[in-house]
Design a protein around this motif. Structure first.
Motif, PDB file in Angstrom:
ATOM      1  N   PHE A   1       2.863   6.918  -7.110  1.00  0.00           N
ATOM      2  CA  PHE A   1       3.093   5.477  -7.235  1.00  0.00           C
ATOM      3  C   PHE A   1       4.583   5.123  -7.324  1.00  0.00           C
ATOM      4  O   PHE A   1       4.933   3.957  -7.290  1.00  0.00           O
ATOM      5  N   ARG A   2       5.440   6.153  -7.439  1.00  0.00           N
ATOM      6  CA  ARG A   2       6.879   5.857  -7.515  1.00  0.00           C
ATOM      7  C   ARG A   2       7.516   5.788  -6.137  1.00  0.00           C
ATOM      8  O   ARG A   2       8.636   5.332  -5.993  1.00  0.00           O
ATOM      9  N   LYS A   3       6.791   6.253  -5.126  1.00  0.00           N
ATOM     10  CA  LYS A   3       7.421   6.269  -3.799  1.00  0.00           C
ATOM     11  C   LYS A   3       7.435   4.866  -3.173  1.00  0.00           C
ATOM     12  O   LYS A   3       6.713   3.966  -3.622  1.00  0.00           O
ATOM     13  N   ASP A   4       8.249   4.712  -2.133  1.00  0.00           N
ATOM     14  CA  ASP A   4       8.356   3.412  -1.465  1.00  0.00           C
ATOM     15  C   ASP A   4       7.004   3.035  -0.862  1.00  0.00           C
ATOM     16  O   ASP A   4       6.348   3.858  -0.235  1.00  0.00           O
ATOM     17  N   LYS A   5       6.643   1.770  -1.046  1.00  0.00           N
ATOM     18  CA  LYS A   5       5.368   1.291  -0.510  1.00  0.00           C
ATOM     19  C   LYS A   5       5.526   0.941   0.977  1.00  0.00           C
ATOM     20  O   LYS A   5       6.635   0.667   1.438  1.00  0.00           O
TER      21      LYS A   5
ATOM     22  N   PRO B 149       0.804  -1.242   0.000  1.00  0.00           N
ATOM     23  CA  PRO B 149       0.000   0.000   0.000  1.00  0.00           C
ATOM     24  C   PRO B 149       0.831   1.283   0.000  1.00  0.00           C
ATOM     25  O   PRO B 149       1.916   1.335   0.562  1.00  0.00           O
ATOM     26  N   LEU B 150       0.253   2.299  -0.633  1.00  0.00           N
ATOM     27  CA  LEU B 150       0.833   3.647  -0.573  1.00  0.00           C
ATOM     28  C   LEU B 150       0.431   4.318   0.735  1.00  0.00           C
ATOM     29  O   LEU B 150       1.102   5.226   1.198  1.00  0.00           O
ATOM     30  N   ALA B 151      -0.697   3.905   1.304  1.00  0.00           N
ATOM     31  CA  ALA B 151      -1.172   4.421   2.591  1.00  0.00           C
ATOM     32  C   ALA B 151      -2.028   3.326   3.219  1.00  0.00           C
ATOM     33  O   ALA B 151      -2.567   2.469   2.500  1.00  0.00           O
TER      34      ALA B 151
ATOM     35  N   LEU C 177      -8.005   2.727  -4.689  1.00  0.00           N
ATOM     36  CA  LEU C 177      -8.609   3.737  -3.809  1.00  0.00           C
ATOM     37  C   LEU C 177      -7.624   3.979  -2.672  1.00  0.00           C
ATOM     38  O   LEU C 177      -7.244   3.035  -1.969  1.00  0.00           O
ATOM     39  N   ILE C 178      -7.222   5.240  -2.500  1.00  0.00           N
ATOM     40  CA  ILE C 178      -6.142   5.556  -1.552  1.00  0.00           C
ATOM     41  C   ILE C 178      -6.543   6.717  -0.648  1.00  0.00           C
ATOM     42  O   ILE C 178      -6.886   7.799  -1.149  1.00  0.00           O
ATOM     43  N   PRO C 179      -6.537   6.494   0.683  1.00  0.00           N
ATOM     44  CA  PRO C 179      -6.821   7.609   1.594  1.00  0.00           C
ATOM     45  C   PRO C 179      -5.745   8.679   1.448  1.00  0.00           C
ATOM     46  O   PRO C 179      -4.555   8.357   1.476  1.00  0.00           O
ATOM     47  N   LEU C 180      -6.162   9.917   1.268  1.00  0.00           N
ATOM     48  CA  LEU C 180      -5.213  11.009   1.002  1.00  0.00           C
ATOM     49  C   LEU C 180      -5.187  12.025   2.124  1.00  0.00           C
ATOM     50  O   LEU C 180      -6.242  12.484   2.582  1.00  0.00           O
ATOM     51  N   GLN C 181      -3.963  12.358   2.528  1.00  0.00           N
ATOM     52  CA  GLN C 181      -3.756  13.539   3.366  1.00  0.00           C
ATOM     53  C   GLN C 181      -3.072  14.615   2.536  1.00  0.00           C
ATOM     54  O   GLN C 181      -3.232  15.798   2.794  1.00  0.00           O
TER      55      GLN C 181
END
Ligand code: AMP
Length: 134
Positions: free
Chosen positions: A106-110, A31-33, A95-99
Motif C-alpha cells: 500500500f506504500r507504492k505509487d497508485k 488502484p494498486l492494480a 480486493l486486489i488481483p495479485l501477480q
C-alpha cells in the motif's frame, strides 16, 4: 454520512462492480492494480470488527463472490484481501488481483487509469459477478 455512504446513495459517482441488498462493491479510485475493488456494507460502521458476527460473515461471503468475479475478469495468481480503514471511516475490504507480493504494498505509487479504462474494468467485473451461479 461517510463518502462511501454517499457513493452507495448515488450522490457521488463510483465504478460499480457488484451489489446486493446489504453490500456494495466499486473500484478503488487509486488502484494498486487494475481491478482493485472495495467491498462495503451499506450499513455505515467505521471499524470492520465492530460489525456483528452475522454481518461480518455475510460481508466475507459477498467479498468471496466479488473476488471470483475479479479473477474471472482479470486473470491473476490470486485475489488478495486486506483491511486498513485508516483513511475512510466506513468499513471496507480491499480486493486486489495479485501477480506478486508487491501488488499488495500500500506504500507504492497508485495507478492512474483513465475513466474509460475504469468503466470497462468495472463492467467486466460486474458482468462476471452477475453470471456467477453462487
Ligand atoms: P483505507 O481507509 O486506508 O483502507 O483507504 C481508503 C481507500 O479508499 C483508498 O485506497 C482510496 O483510494 C479509496 N477511496 C477513497 N475515496 C474513494 C472514492 N471516492 N472512490 C473510490 N475509492 C476511494
Amino acid at each position: 454520512m461517510t463518502i462511501f455512504s454517499k457513493i452507495i446513495a448515488g450522490e457521488i459517482p463510483s465504478y460499480k462492480c457488484a451489489e446486493d441488498d446489504k453490500f456494495y462493491a466499486f473500484l478503488d479510485i487509486n488502484p494498486l492494480a487494475q481491478g482493485h475493488t472495495l467491498v462495503v456494507p451499506k450499513h455505515e460502521v467505521d471499524y470492520i470488527f465492530d460489525l456483528d458476527d452475522a454481518e461480518l460473515a455475510a460481508m466475507t461471503v459477498f467479498a468471496k463472490r466479488v473476488a471470483k468475479a475479479i479473477k474471472q475478469a482479470f486473470p491473476c495468481r490470486k485475489v488478495g484481501m486486506a483491511v486498513l480503514g485508516l483513511e475512510v471511516n466506513h468499513a471496507h475490504i480491499h480486493l486486489i488481483p495479485l501477480q506478486s507480493e508487491g501488488d499488495m504494498d500500500f506504500r507504492k505509487d497508485k495507478l492512474k487509469l483513465p475513466a474509460d479504462v475504469m468503466a470497462d474494468t468495472a463492467a467486466r467485473i460486474l458482468e462476471a459477478f452477475e453470471k456467477d451461479a453462487l
